[in-house]
Every structure is written in C-alpha cells, then in structure tokens.
Design an enzyme around this catalytic site. Sequence first.
Site, PDB file in Angstrom:
ATOM      1  N   ASP A  64       1.040  -1.180   0.080  1.00 11.43           N
ATOM      2  CA  ASP A  64      -0.080  -0.033  -0.086  1.00 11.43           C
ATOM      3  C   ASP A  64       0.747   1.316   0.116  1.00 11.43           C
ATOM      4  OD1 ASP A  64      -2.098  -1.750   0.323  1.00 11.43           O
ATOM      5  OD2 ASP A  64      -1.967  -1.600   2.513  1.00 11.43           O
ATOM      6  N   ASP A  70      -0.033   8.429   7.727  1.00 10.41           N
ATOM      7  CA  ASP A  70       0.121   6.939   8.140  1.00 10.41           C
ATOM      8  C   ASP A  70       1.561   7.183   9.008  1.00 10.41           C
ATOM      9  OD1 ASP A  70      -1.784   5.186   7.007  1.00 10.41           O
ATOM     10  OD2 ASP A  70      -0.839   5.524   5.083  1.00 10.41           O
ATOM     11  N   GLU A  93       1.561  -2.211  11.123  1.00  7.73           N
ATOM     12  CA  GLU A  93       1.081  -2.349   9.575  1.00  7.73           C
ATOM     13  C   GLU A  93       2.442  -1.800   8.729  1.00  7.73           C
ATOM     14  OE1 GLU A  93      -2.788  -1.486   7.778  1.00  7.73           O
ATOM     15  OE2 GLU A  93      -1.704  -0.116   7.011  1.00  7.73           O
ATOM     16  N   GLU A  94       2.585  -0.510   9.332  1.00  7.84           N
ATOM     17  CA  GLU A  94       3.790   0.146   8.661  1.00  7.84           C
ATOM     18  C   GLU A  94       5.223  -0.234   8.869  1.00  7.84           C
ATOM     19  OE1 GLU A  94       2.466   1.973   6.427  1.00  7.84           O
ATOM     20  OE2 GLU A  94       0.528   2.226   7.117  1.00  7.84           O
ATOM     21  N   ASP A 115      -2.668  -1.216  13.802  1.00 10.33           N
ATOM     22  CA  ASP A 115      -2.686  -0.485  12.510  1.00 10.33           C
ATOM     23  C   ASP A 115      -2.887   1.233  12.807  1.00 10.33           C
ATOM     24  OD1 ASP A 115      -3.502   0.876  10.136  1.00 10.33           O
ATOM     25  OD2 ASP A 115      -5.169  -0.567   9.768  1.00 10.33           O
ATOM     26  N   LEU A 117      -3.101   3.923  11.427  1.00 10.01           N
ATOM     27  CA  LEU A 117      -4.006   4.647  10.672  1.00 10.01           C
ATOM     28  C   LEU A 117      -4.768   3.879   9.457  1.00 10.01           C
ATOM     29  CD1 LEU A 117      -5.019   7.229   8.727  1.00 10.01           C
ATOM     30  CD2 LEU A 117      -4.746   7.621  11.138  1.00 10.01           C
ATOM     31  N   ASP A 118      -5.992   3.527   9.867  1.00  8.36           N
ATOM     32  CA  ASP A 118      -6.907   2.676   8.832  1.00  8.36           C
ATOM     33  C   ASP A 118      -7.824   3.611   8.130  1.00  8.36           C
ATOM     34  OD1 ASP A 118      -8.072  -0.134   8.284  1.00  8.36           O
ATOM     35  OD2 ASP A 118      -9.843   1.097   8.962  1.00  8.36           O
ATOM     36  N   GLU A 282      -5.955  -6.093  12.113  1.00  6.11           N
ATOM     37  CA  GLU A 282      -7.360  -5.356  11.384  1.00  6.11           C
ATOM     38  C   GLU A 282      -8.010  -6.738  11.899  1.00  6.11           C
ATOM     39  OE1 GLU A 282      -6.178  -2.783   7.909  1.00  6.11           O
ATOM     40  OE2 GLU A 282      -6.054  -4.750   7.462  1.00  6.11           O
TER      41      GLU A 282
HETATM   42  P1  AHG Z   1      -5.327   0.830   5.672  1.00  2.00           P
HETATM   43  O1  AHG Z   1      -5.598   2.044   5.273  1.00  2.00           O
HETATM   44  O2  AHG Z   1      -4.856   0.554   6.978  1.00  2.00           O
HETATM   45  O3  AHG Z   1      -4.324   0.301   4.638  1.00  2.00           O
HETATM   46  O4  AHG Z   1      -6.777  -0.129   5.315  1.00  2.00           O
HETATM   47  C1  AHG Z   1      -7.481  -0.143   4.489  1.00  2.00           C
HETATM   48  C2  AHG Z   1      -8.423  -1.275   4.504  1.00  2.00           C
HETATM   49  C3  AHG Z   1      -9.712  -0.810   5.304  1.00  2.00           C
HETATM   50  O5  AHG Z   1      -9.735   0.356   6.063  1.00  2.00           O
HETATM   51  C4  AHG Z   1     -10.926  -1.099   4.473  1.00  2.00           C
HETATM   52  O6  AHG Z   1     -11.763  -1.929   5.074  1.00  2.00           O
HETATM   53  C5  AHG Z   1     -10.099  -1.631   3.208  1.00  2.00           C
HETATM   54  O7  AHG Z   1      -8.967  -1.253   3.084  1.00  2.00           O
HETATM   55  C6  AHG Z   1     -10.804  -0.921   1.932  1.00  2.00           C
HETATM   56  O8  AHG Z   1     -10.428  -1.542   0.689  1.00  2.00           O
HETATM   57  P2  AHG Z   1     -10.989  -1.238  -0.616  1.00  2.00           P
HETATM   58  O9  AHG Z   1     -10.679   0.103  -1.056  1.00  2.00           O
HETATM   59  O10 AHG Z   1     -10.314  -2.487  -1.423  1.00  2.00           O
HETATM   60  O11 AHG Z   1     -12.574  -1.600  -0.497  1.00  2.00           O
HETATM   61 MN    MN Z   2      -6.129  -0.679   7.936  1.00  2.00          MN
HETATM   62 MN    MN Z   3      -3.455   1.591   7.998  1.00  2.00          MN
END
Ligand code: AHG
Ligand code: MN
Ligand code: MN
Length: 348
Positions: A64, A70, A93-94, A115, A117-118, A282
């Site tokens: 990501d 983040d 996560e980071e 995590d 920042l989700d 998560e």
């Molecule tokens: P993060 O921002 O910590 O990488 O997590 C992202 C996750 C979570 O928050 C969410 O349920 C999902 O990604 C959304 O994914 P899509 O955009 O693929 O739906």
């Molecule tokens: Mn997340």
């Molecule tokens: Mn995150």
Amino acid sequence: MPTSMITVQRHILEQERANPHATGELTGLLWDLTIAAKVISHQVNRGGLADIFGGTGEANVTGDLVRRLDRIAQDTIYRAMDHGGHLCAMVSEESPDMIPIPAKFPKGPYVLLYDPLDGSSNIEANVSIGTIFSVHRRISTSGDGTQGDCLQKGSKQIAAGYFLYGSSTMIVYTTGQGVYGFTLEPSIGEFFLSHERILTPPKGKYYSINEGNVGAWDEPTRRYIEYLKQKDAASDRPYSLRYIGSLVADFHRTLLYGGVFLYPADCSNPQKPKPKLRLLYEVAPMAFIMNQAGGAATTGTQNVLDVQPSSLHDRVPIVMGSKQDVAVYEKFCVDSKRAPANFASDAH
Ligand code: AHG
Ligand code: MN
Ligand code: MN
C-alpha cells in the site's frame, strides 16, 4: 458537558481490578495509547490546515502507498509507547519487522500490534478513519519480545480496540469483559463513557462489502450477496448496502446497527486466493470485539479467533457481524463445499 464521569482510564482500572492477578500494567498501556490517539485526533481534525495530506512516495510491506498521516500516526504511537515499561515489542502495519523497545527502556509483559491509521485512502475526503490495536501477553520469559510473542491466536488477546476519528473521536475497547465505547470531550481532552456494554443486534439489515470486486469473489460470497438482495419480507430482505472503505468506520456501524461486513479473498486465481485485510492488527482485534459484543467473525471456514498466524503480515478473508447473518454466510460456504484454504501462509 459530559453526563457520565466515568473516564476511560477509570473504566480500564476498574476492569483490571476485577482480575485478582492484575498489576496495573494494562491500565498504563491503554492510557498511553489514548494519549497517542488524542494527538492523532488533533491532527486529523485540523485536516487541510495541518501538513498531513499527500503521500510519502513509499509503499509499505503489503504494497500500500504510505500517506503522510500514516507516517505521523505510526511515529506518534511509537513515541507514546516505547518507554512506559509495559511492552516487550510492537508490530505495526507500517513496519516490515517487529519494532523493538529501545535498550534504555524497561521491558514489560505485553506486545502491542497496531494499524496506526486505517482507511488512509479516505483522508483527504474528510471521511472517518481510525487506529486499531491488539494486545497479547508475552509467552517468552524475559528480555526483548520474540516473534512467538506476536504470532498468537486471536483467542489469546488480552485487549483489543479501536479509535474512530469520525464526527466525534471515540475509543471502543474490550479486555474480554464486554465492549465499551467512550467519546472524546474535546474541550477537556478526556474520553468519557458514552456507550455502556455494547451488544450487536442478533440480526441486521445492512451488508458492507466492496461490490466493485464482485468478479473476484468466490462462489459462496457471490451467492450470499445475491440472497441478501432478494426480496423476502419475512427475513427483512433486501438488505441495504453501506460501504465506507475504512474498516474502523464500517465495523463501528456494523457493531452498533448489526448486519454483516465482508472482505473476502480475491479469487481471480482460485489456486491462489488473495485476502486483503491483515490478521494481526485488523481482523483479529475486530473479531475479538465482535465476539465480545455477541456477534461472530469467520474466515468462511474457521472462527477467526482460532487462526494461527504464521507471519506478522498474514492476511485472511473476513466476514463478521450479527450472529444470525454470519451463520447464514457460513451455511452458504458449507453448501458450496468450500474447501478450507490456508490463506494465512498463502497471503503474500
Ligand atoms: P489501511 O488504510 O490501513 O491500509 O486499510 C485499508 C483497508 C480498510 O480500512 C478497508 O476496510 C479496506 O482497506 C478498503 O479496501 P477497498 O478500498 O479495497 O475496498
Ligand atoms: Mn487498515
Ligand atoms: Mn493503515
């Protein structure tokens, strides 16, 4: 002014006192986390006025793109948690590897998995985001924490929770004695009890999934979502779709209103299903909370809390929410004879 005078610190302390072997260590740990969350919340609330938007130009271990917020959240939590003497290691996560506690600080009995920042993709749009955490008791006996301390089943969690940076900032947490929610009173800078003993309705009327991925779902998921959309007054169908794209926000709504949240594996290549959400920081903490609120969480073939992690960044499919809704999904899996897959070790 808040109507309740029960702060989150008082609540954690009282829950810990109920355990005769408690040392107060967990109260200190969770208290330090709330300080980090207040700092993050302050930054999030300033939004476009603070220098928090945009990417860092880097990608994390699961590929990501890392955004500036983040990184800020990661550093804030690390700096709030490295010196308290409560932890022997952290996992984020980071960070690709375990984060050791600096040698100059004492080590404690717990590991923190988080995590920071989700929901990063929502930051610039002023949509709710969050921080997720999970706490395990170490199984090694002294010194720096080990991988074994971190790779424990979800059923072994001592505490789990999340901060939601939404229209108000909240902490929702469990230490295995029910789920409680506290709202930040910004003028005082304190979290007060606002959601006493949260219980998820046994059945809901919302489903939450990224429907753009329909072409990559497995058969039971496809059939289940079709079923939820069919009209049948007796079982409150069709369900309505709600999807924010921030796990914390989608989970929080599911916890309070009931229904079901799904992030199935990408099965474009059925030989190599690819789940997205990460087990340790998560899926497992959210599953612990959902179970404590009377709901359920499954990978489709296994109770999430029974999944044995094989590496820090394992990913698993997840379906969680109201007990009856999850039970119906499981039935679809059984009916289509979905074979148990070792998603955890197949994730990368
Ligand atoms: P993060 O921002 O910590 O990488 O997590 C992202 C996750 C979570 O928050 C969410 O349920 C999902 O990604 C959304 O994914 P899509 O955009 O693929 O739906
Ligand atoms: Mn997340
Ligand atoms: Mn995150």
